[in-house]
Design a protein around this motif. Structure first.
Motif: not given
Length: 499
Positions: A150-151, A307-309, A322-323
């Motif tokens: 995710g990162v 993370g995008l949300a 965020a992730a």
């Protein structure tokens, strides 16, 4: 590490073919958890053929919705929760972004929980100990894999999903061969049929467990495709890649669960680990590998989209941070459920149905909005509160709120006591109340989807025509989202930080 965050992908970075969407979607849905959905479906009190029909329709239809949302990603080259601003307004979109964030964080937590429990079960059967130490070790390994992907972002995720697809698909075939002896067709055929309401309940549950759990992230993986890519190909490869494995796994899961009542009951406590009962000892380690990798494949897509949300909510931080924040929440939730809570299936069912209602409503609004548009999104105005998409579009926000409230009034969650307030419209509408025949049908999810789509389609045509007739946006004005400065081309100047 991926530099892009919420920004529109520049032309130079757009690449690939729609067929490449097969890999992330197949890899995230080839999990052996799909076998357990056979037990979940039969738990509604329906027969094999009823469950099979509900499963095929629910899975294929719900992933087709993902395919339609993915078309918007190709058109706008931005995440789903940015493109949603065209319908709700730049700041009005924070409401669906919050729902999307909670759903994706919840899903990634559920998948890590299942991977942890499955590993402990396998180790216990092998005599290696399946206690607290094993669970902690499994949690660490699964969390590191998920958060790392995710990162780092898009490119690593696409490579990981290709590898996960190959390994898990091969080992799942071996599992099916080894467990085939556990199927007793006479027992399966003898399962009593259920009512139409129970069939609908199973169909809705499977929709929320599969495609509706992904619609809010469907555009995140098609946004790197060139805009000239055919929309039908984007929708087709997304739906095919996502639904192919679940349909096959559901069929086999129905046969296994229908053959053994004990297995069905065990799946309620440990949906993946319980499947080891049909395996010889020598395949337990490969099974642990296929179980963990399949669940990680889904968790990876969830943590990227969560993370995008979170950024779409207005939080100012780089995409990778965020992730990482969502990863911390994921670990905390897993620790609580694995070590301090009981009754996984009840909480899981309540989570899916409750969040399935607002997500279905958002999906209906987005599908109508996409259907009404004939031109690409304006890149700059997606980030400008004084642009064509506006600050807060109150009608779509109200539609989301009202259809969600109506939907919650038509669903029940008897297994989760904290959701006993739901179903308040079943009595007034003459559907028998929370103890009647329609209580388990979960009509609220379908009602939210259909009503939100219809109202948006009927009321927003003029507004969208006005948006598309406006001239292209000028260089950015003085009012826009914090941390989202946009250069004169409409591409976010914050790409270096992912803000």
């Amino acid at each position: 590490m991926e530099a892009n965050g919420l920004d529109v992908i520049a032309d130079a970075e757009r690449k690939g073919r729609p067929a490449q969407l097969f890999w992330p979607w197949f890899g995230s849905n080839v999990s052996v958890l799909g076998l357990s959905y056979g037990s979940f479906a039969l738990g509604f009190g329906i027969g094999f053929w009823q469950a099979l029909a509900a499963g095929i329709v629910g899975i294929v239809f719900s992933f087709l919705l993902c395919g339609f949302i993915a078309v918007a990603g190709k058109r706008g080259s931005a995440p789903a929760m940015v493109l949603s601003r065209a319908a709700f307004g730049v700041r009005g979109n924070r409401l669906p972004s919050a729902v999307s964030w909670v759903l994706t964080v919840g899903w990634e937590t559920v998948l890590v929980i299942l991977a942890t429990l499955a590993t402990a079960t396998v180790f216990d059967r092998l005599g290696w100990g399946g206690g607290t130490g094993t669970k902690i070790a499994a949690l660490v390994v699964v969390s590191v894999l998920t958060v790392l992907a995710g990162v780092i972002g898009f490119d690593l995720i696409m490579r990981m999903q290709t590898a996960i697809t190959v390994v898990t698909a091969a080992l799942t075939v071996v599992y099916v061969v080894l467990a085939a002896d556990e199927i007793h067709w006479e027992s399966v055929r003898a399962l009593p049929s259920g009512s139409a309401q129970e069939v609908i309940g199973a169909l809705v549950f499977l929709m929320t467990g599969f495609g509706l759990g992904w619609v809010n992230a469907a555009a995140d993986y098609s946004r790197y495709l060139p805009r000239r890519t055919r929309g039908a190909a984007v929708a087709g490869w997304t739906a095919f890649g996502a639904s192919a494995a679940p349909v096959v796994l559901l069929v086999f899961g129905l046969l296994l669960a229908g053959s053994s009542k004990d297995l069905s009951e065990a799946i309620a406590a440990d949906p993946v680990g319980a499947l080891t009962g049909a395996l010889p000892g020598w395949f337990l380690v490969p099974f642990a590998l296929v179980a963990v990798l399949g669940l990680v494949g889904g968790a990876v897509l969830d943590i990227y989209s969560s993370g995008l949300a979170l950024l779409a909510l207005g939080v100012r931080m780089p995409r990778w941070a965020a992730a990482a924040v969502d990863g911390v929440l994921m670990v905390a939730g897993t620790v609580y459920i694995v070590f301090f809570s009981e009754g996984f299936l009840g909480s899981f069912t309540g989570f899916l149905t409750t969040l399935g209602v607002p997500v279905a409503a958002w999906c209906g609004i987005m599908l109508a909005d996409i259907a009404l548009r004939s031109r690409p999104y304006d890149d700059g105005d997606l980030f400008s509160r004084n642009g064509r998409y506006g600050d807060v579009r109150w009608l779509p926000v109200a539609v989301l709120a009202v259809t969600t409230a109506a939907g919650w009034g038509l669903v029940t969650n008897a297994a989760a006591g904290w959701l006993s307030w739901q179903g308040y419209l079943l009595g007034p509408l003459g559907l028998g109340g929370t103890a009647g025949g329609w209580a388990s049908a979960n009509l609220g999810v379908l009602a939210a989807l259909v009503l939100a789509f219809a109202v948006t389609l009927l009321t927003q045509r003029g507004r969208i025509r006005a948006q598309e007739s406006a001239p292209p946006s000028l260089p950015p004005g003085p009012v826009r989202e914090p941390g989202e400065a946009v250069d004169g081309t409409g591409t976010s100047a914050s790409a270096a930080t992912g803000a």
